[in-house]
Design an enzyme around this catalytic site. Sequence first.
Site, PDB file in Angstrom:
ATOM      1  N   CYS A 127      46.516 -15.487 -34.036  1.00 38.81           N
ATOM      2  CA  CYS A 127      46.781 -14.177 -34.602  1.00 38.81           C
ATOM      3  C   CYS A 127      45.476 -13.631 -35.167  1.00 38.81           C
ATOM      4  CB  CYS A 127      47.831 -14.267 -35.703  1.00 38.81           C
ATOM      5  SG  CYS A 127      49.360 -15.089 -35.174  1.00 38.81           S
TER       6      CYS A 127
ATOM      7  N   ARG B 111      43.710 -11.094 -29.939  1.00 36.48           N
ATOM      8  CA  ARG B 111      44.118 -12.380 -30.501  1.00 36.48           C
ATOM      9  C   ARG B 111      45.624 -12.495 -30.653  1.00 36.48           C
ATOM     10  NH1 ARG B 111      39.547 -14.879 -33.293  1.00 36.48           N
ATOM     11  NH2 ARG B 111      41.055 -16.238 -34.296  1.00 36.48           N
TER      12      ARG B 111
ATOM     13  N   TRP C 106      50.727 -13.246 -32.753  1.00 36.40           N
ATOM     14  CA  TRP C 106      51.131 -13.917 -31.527  1.00 36.40           C
ATOM     15  C   TRP C 106      52.167 -14.945 -31.954  1.00 36.40           C
ATOM     16  CZ3 TRP C 106      50.942 -18.934 -29.490  1.00 36.40           C
ATOM     17  CH2 TRP C 106      51.125 -19.032 -28.102  1.00 36.40           C
TER      18      TRP C 106
ATOM     19  N   ASN D 126      47.211 -17.009 -40.190  1.00 35.19           N
ATOM     20  CA  ASN D 126      46.985 -17.465 -38.821  1.00 35.19           C
ATOM     21  C   ASN D 126      47.031 -18.982 -38.832  1.00 35.19           C
ATOM     22  OD1 ASN D 126      46.292 -17.679 -36.144  1.00 35.19           O
ATOM     23  ND2 ASN D 126      44.110 -17.315 -36.465  1.00 35.19           N
ATOM     24  N   GLY D 127      47.724 -19.587 -37.845  1.00 32.79           N
ATOM     25  CA  GLY D 127      47.818 -21.036 -37.775  1.00 32.79           C
ATOM     26  C   GLY D 127      49.267 -21.500 -37.757  1.00 32.79           C
TER      27      GLY D 127
ATOM     28  N   GLU E  41      40.241 -22.293 -10.934  1.00 32.26           N
ATOM     29  CA  GLU E  41      39.994 -21.128 -11.778  1.00 32.26           C
ATOM     30  C   GLU E  41      40.588 -19.869 -11.153  1.00 32.26           C
ATOM     31  OE1 GLU E  41      38.376 -18.583 -14.805  1.00 32.26           O
ATOM     32  OE2 GLU E  41      39.139 -20.630 -14.692  1.00 32.26           O
TER      33      GLU E  41
ATOM     34  N   LYS F 176      43.436 -17.516 -12.932  1.00 37.14           N
ATOM     35  CA  LYS F 176      43.276 -16.083 -13.174  1.00 37.14           C
ATOM     36  C   LYS F 176      44.447 -15.295 -12.579  1.00 37.14           C
ATOM     37  CE  LYS F 176      39.736 -16.034 -15.629  1.00 37.14           C
ATOM     38  NZ  LYS F 176      40.336 -17.237 -16.215  1.00 37.14           N
TER      39      LYS F 176
ATOM     40  N   GLU G 270      47.478 -15.817 -14.802  1.00 36.64           N
ATOM     41  CA  GLU G 270      47.356 -15.237 -16.138  1.00 36.64           C
ATOM     42  C   GLU G 270      47.687 -13.750 -16.177  1.00 36.64           C
ATOM     43  OE1 GLU G 270      44.047 -17.272 -18.895  1.00 36.64           O
ATOM     44  OE2 GLU G 270      43.263 -16.582 -16.973  1.00 36.64           O
TER      45      GLU G 270
ATOM     46  N   HIS H 198      48.987 -33.843   2.198  1.00 34.82           N
ATOM     47  CA  HIS H 198      49.697 -34.857   1.419  1.00 34.82           C
ATOM     48  C   HIS H 198      50.804 -34.250   0.560  1.00 34.82           C
ATOM     49  CE1 HIS H 198      46.999 -38.050   2.657  1.00 34.82           C
ATOM     50  NE2 HIS H 198      45.956 -37.293   2.346  1.00 34.82           N
TER      51      HIS H 198
ATOM     52  N   LYS I  49      43.893 -14.652 -26.925  1.00 38.36           N
ATOM     53  CA  LYS I  49      42.527 -15.060 -26.589  1.00 38.36           C
ATOM     54  C   LYS I  49      42.112 -16.338 -27.315  1.00 38.36           C
ATOM     55  CE  LYS I  49      38.495 -14.303 -24.681  1.00 38.36           C
ATOM     56  NZ  LYS I  49      38.352 -14.388 -23.224  1.00 38.36           N
TER      57      LYS I  49
END
Length: 607
Positions: free
Chosen positions: A2, A27, A73, A97-98, A480, A484, A487, A503, A602
Site C-alpha cells: 500500500c 503501490r 492493496w 502498510n504491511g 519473462e 508479462k 500480468e 515431455h 508494484k
Amino acid sequence: MCGIVGAIAQRDVVPHLIDGLKRLEYRGYDSAGVAVLGQGIERVRRVGRVAEMEAAARETGLSGRLGIGHTRWATHGGVTEPNAHPHVSGGIAVVHNGIIENHDAQRQRLKSLGYQFTSQTDTEVIAHLVEHYARDSEDLFAAVSRAVRELTGAYAIAVMSEAEPDVLICARMGCPLLIGYGEGEQFVASDVSAVIAATRRVSFLEEGDVAALRCDGVQIHDRSGQPVERPVHLSEVSLASLELGPYSHFMQKEIHEQPKALADTIEQVLEQGFSPALFGAEAASLLGKVEGVQILACGTSYYAASVARYWIEQIARLPCQVEIASEYRYRDAVALPNQLVVTISQSGETLDTMEALKHAQQLGHDLTLSICNVRESAIPRASRLVFYTRAGAEIGVASTKAFTTQLAALFTLAATLAKLRGHLSAEVEANYLDDLRKLPGSVQHALNLEPQVKAWAELFSTRQHALFLGRGVHYPIALEGALKLKEITYIHAEAYPAGELKHGPLALVDEQMPVVVIAPNDSLLEKVHSNMQEVRARGGELFVFADLDSHFGESDGLHVIRTPRHVGVLSPVVHTIPVQLLAYHTALARGTDVDKPRNLAKAVTVE
C-alpha cells in the site's frame, strides 16, 4: 504493498496528500482515503482509484494543516469502504502498510476491553491499540511506541491525534518509510515520489524507528528508545521522471526508456572496466574469495537471476544457484563457505527478498551483494556490497527497464568475477565492453520493431492461452515473456525450455494455442528449429522472434519478426524488448489497465 503519505505544515496539506497518493497509486489501487485534523478528525474514503476519493474530498471542502493519506492493496478484508484507510479509534487516526501477524489475538484482547471493530482489517487493531495506550501515556509518541511493541509482523504507520494537533507520529518495521524535510513543514511517505514535489531532502527510517514530526523539526528514536539521527539525502528522483510526457502509459514510457536506462547503468562500467570497485570499497578482497554464487530474488528479478546463472557459470566458471526468495527463507539451506549471496530487488524493499537475506546471514553467509534500483533502501543497507542500477523511477506495475538494467548489472558481475579469477583475458574484456557499449543501440533497434509486434498483438488479443519457448540462456526470457502477458492481459501463458515440449506441454498445442519462440542465432538454433517443427506438425501457430541473420522464412502458421543481428552474449537483453511490446500491445487490444493490472501492486512489502 500500500502507499502512505502524511504531512504537517502551516498550510493546507490536502493538495499535497492527494498529489502524493496519485504518485503512490502504483503501490495499491483498491481504495484510497485521507484524514485531516480540522474540526476533529475529518475523513474521506472511497473504493477505487485516488481520483474518486479526490472528487469526494473536493465536494466536502476537506482541508487541514495535519493529515495522512493511504492507497490500499487489499490483504485483510475485501475491497470495501469500511476496510479502506485511514482507520479511526476515538480521536486517533492511523494509516498502515504491511501485515500484522498477531492481529487475531490483539483483536480478541481489544474486544474484551470494549473496543468495537467496524472493519475486517488488521490495521484497525493498531488504531485501537494506540488509542488504548494514549489514555495513560504522556503523549502520542509514547502511546505509539508502546503499541508497536505489541505488534508482530511488518508495518509502516503514520498516526495523528485530535489531542495533539502539532505532531505527526510514524514508525516502521519491515516496510519502507521515509521522512521528507521542508522549510517549516515535514512529510512522511512510503516512497520518495510522494514527497518530491515538496522537498528533495529525505531520510530513511530504520527497523524499529519511531519518529515525531513537527513543523519545526523531527525527533527519531530507535528500537531501544534512544534518540538517533538518520542521514539526510538529497533525492535524485526528478518530477519529470514521474510524469507520462508524450506516452499513453507508464509501461510504454518505461519500455522506450530502456536505451537510456541501460546507458546510464553501464556508464561507470565503460569508464572503469570490470572493476571490483563497481561493487563497493571492499569488493576486491571479498569477491576475490568467492567460490560459488547463490542468487535470491522474486518475480521478474528471479528471471534476471536465471539468466545470470548461465553467465556466471560460463564466463566466471563458478557454480551458481538461483532460488525464489520466498522459498529459500523457509527451507533448511546449507551455508557453503565463501559463497556469494546476491539479492536482487528493484525497490530494495521486497519483503520476501529482505527476509531471505536475513536468513542467509543467520546461516553464516557473510559475502552479500545487493543489486537494486533505489539508493539507500533496506536491502542494500543490509548488504556488504551493492551495485545500483540506474533505471530511474519505474511506475508501471509490470517491470520493464528494471529487468533489463538488472541483466546489465548481473553481466557486469559475471565478467568481474571472471576477471578476478583469471578467466577473462584483456581481449575478451575489451570485446565484452564493446558489446555493452553497443547494447543501448541494439535495444533501440529492437524497439523499432514495435509496429510489427503490434500487428501480432491483434491476433493474440482474442486468445485465452499461449505458450512461450526458449532454450539455454533465452529460456528465462521466455519465462519473462509469459509473465508479462499474464500480468497485464490476463491471458494464461506458460513458458518451457523448448526441449521439454515433447515431455508433456505438446498435448496443449492446437490451432487455438499461439506458441511464441525465442530463436536467436546461437549454437542452439537448430535444436529450437526442430522443436518448432513439432509444433507445426500438431497444427500449432508459431510466432518466432529470430535474429536478422537467422534463416527463417515465413509460411502458413509461421510468423517471424527479426530482431537486430545476433549480439552475442548480451542477446537475452535485446530479446526481452519484443516480448515486452507484445504484452503491452495485446493488453491495449484487450482493453485492460496496462499500468495497474488487477490484483497486483508494484512494491511487494507483504508476505
